[in-house]
Design an enzyme around this catalytic site. Structure first.
Site, PDB file in Angstrom:
ATOM      1  CG  HIS A  59      -1.963  -1.055   1.247  1.00 32.28           C
ATOM      2  ND1 HIS A  59      -1.676  -2.371   1.531  1.00 32.28           N
ATOM      3  CD2 HIS A  59      -3.308  -1.011   1.020  1.00 32.28           C
ATOM      4  CE1 HIS A  59      -2.803  -3.079   1.510  1.00 32.28           C
ATOM      5  NE2 HIS A  59      -3.790  -2.278   1.198  1.00 32.28           N
ATOM      6  CG  HIS A 193     -12.289  -2.485   0.578  1.00 30.46           C
ATOM      7  ND1 HIS A 193     -11.862  -3.698   0.100  1.00 30.46           N
ATOM      8  CD2 HIS A 193     -11.147  -1.822   0.925  1.00 30.46           C
ATOM      9  CE1 HIS A 193     -10.536  -3.785   0.173  1.00 30.46           C
ATOM     10  NE2 HIS A 193     -10.064  -2.644   0.654  1.00 30.46           N
TER      11      HIS A 193
HETATM   12  C1  DHB Z   1      -9.316  -0.026   4.474  1.00 33.85           C
HETATM   13  C2  DHB Z   1      -9.255  -1.254   3.806  1.00 33.85           C
HETATM   14  C3  DHB Z   1      -8.067  -1.662   3.201  1.00 33.85           C
HETATM   15  O1  DHB Z   1      -7.929  -2.828   2.497  1.00 33.85           O
HETATM   16  C4  DHB Z   1      -6.941  -0.879   3.286  1.00 33.85           C
HETATM   17  O2  DHB Z   1      -5.797  -1.355   2.739  1.00 33.85           O
HETATM   18  C5  DHB Z   1      -6.993   0.351   3.913  1.00 33.85           C
HETATM   19  C6  DHB Z   1      -8.178   0.783   4.515  1.00 33.85           C
HETATM   20  C7  DHB Z   1     -10.562   0.442   5.159  1.00 33.85           C
HETATM   21  O3  DHB Z   1     -11.653  -0.114   4.949  1.00 33.85           O
HETATM   22  O4  DHB Z   1     -10.469   1.367   5.978  1.00 33.85           O
HETATM   23 FE    FE Z   2      -5.914  -2.952   1.465  1.00 31.12          FE
END
Ligand code: DHB
Ligand code: FE
Length: 279
Positions: A59, A193
């Site tokens: 990330h 998400h």
């Molecule tokens: C969120 C989810 C993730 O996979 C990530 O890498 C960072 C944040 C979240 O839902 O806050």
């Molecule tokens: Fe993530």
């Protein structure tokens, strides 16, 4: 002969780390998610893996938008945890298994994948959180790490078909590894998400159920979708399901589901946890 004992899949939302730090596991918001983990811990205690081959996405810690490998394999003796800005506690370093990492890399290149090889690599929440969920309170991680990073961040992303094939190549490597270790495959991230843009907060339980229902018995069903289909169905960050698909490939041809938990929302994410064993 090394043995692949099974596969553990989980979402890796950074907020989970904050919840652990505050001791919020039994609060109404977090309990339905953390309730999915006692079976994971019992299973790990029973199958006693000593190596974890982890498929996840970086990330912005090792790779940023200026330098983005599609596939990256760690071959370090140790991986330090770092926080790319969430304010999370730093977890213990994880020992590596460079010899197995290079064996995996050799197989991937023989199978015409061309991964970036990383003799230095940091691990972010996508690896630290799943380890902490699996083995809370240990003074030393019980597994050595072979980390495999997949670009789920900057397009063009690898297709689901390519990720499943990558995992299957890793399976060939693990099957021909001469050591006597017990190996757990781990896939992290997802499920649906979206953190950014007009659809921020988007989740899709129907699509998540489709993924969970097909992962064990028919992972190829997940490869008929294009990356853009997956973004539409799972959200911009829901494409992290590619990590699950690759990990499923690494488990081997047949698999049976032995545990599943699904709950939304955790932060902006529909959170899922699953255990599979080789059939
Ligand atoms: C969120 C989810 C993730 O996979 C990530 O890498 C960072 C944040 C979240 O839902 O806050
Ligand atoms: Fe993530």
């Amino acid at each position: 002969m090394a043995e692949i004992v099974g596969a553990y899949f989980t979402s890796h939302v950074p907020g989970i780390g904050g919840a652990i730090q505050r001791g919020d596991q039994q609060t109404p918001y977090w309990k339905p998610f953390f309730d999915g983990f006692p079976p994971v811990r019992e299973w790990l205690a029973a199958v006693r893996p000593d190596i974890a081959v982890v498929f996840s996405n970086d990330h912005g810690l090792n790779f940023f938008l200026d330098t983005m490998p599609t596939f990256a394999v760690g071959a370090a003796a140790e991986y330090r945890n770092a926080d790319e800005g969430w304010g999370l506690p730093l977890y213990k370093p994880v020992k590596g298994h460079p010899a197995l990492s290079w064996h995996v890399i050799e197989q991937l290149v023989a199978d015409e994948f061309d991964p970036v090889t990383c003799q230095a690599m940091l691990v972010d929440h996508a690896i630290a959180i799943p380890l902490e969920l699996a083995w809370p309170d240990v003074t030393e991680w019980p597994v050595k790490l072979v980390p495999i990073g997949i670009n789920t961040v900057q397009h063009p992303l690898p297709s689901a078909r390519r990720c499943l094939a990558l995992g299957r190549s890793v399976h060939r490597a693990l099957s021909s590894w001469g050591g006597d270790e017990r190996i757990v495959v781990i896939g992290t991230g997802g499920l649906s998400h979206q953190l950014d843009g007009e659809r921020a907060g988007f989740m899709n339980p129907d699509f998540d159920r489709f993924c969970l229902d097909h992962l064990a018995a028919d992972p190829d069903a997940l490869t008929h979708l294009s990356v853009h289909d997956i973004v539409r169905l799972a959200g911009t960050q829901g494409v992290e399901v590619l990590n699950w698909i690759a990990a499923r490939g690494a488990l081997g041809p047949g698999a049976v589901e032995i545990h599943r938990n699904y709950h939304l929302p955790i932060s902006n994410t529909a959170a899922a946890t699953m255990l599979l064993e080789p059939a």
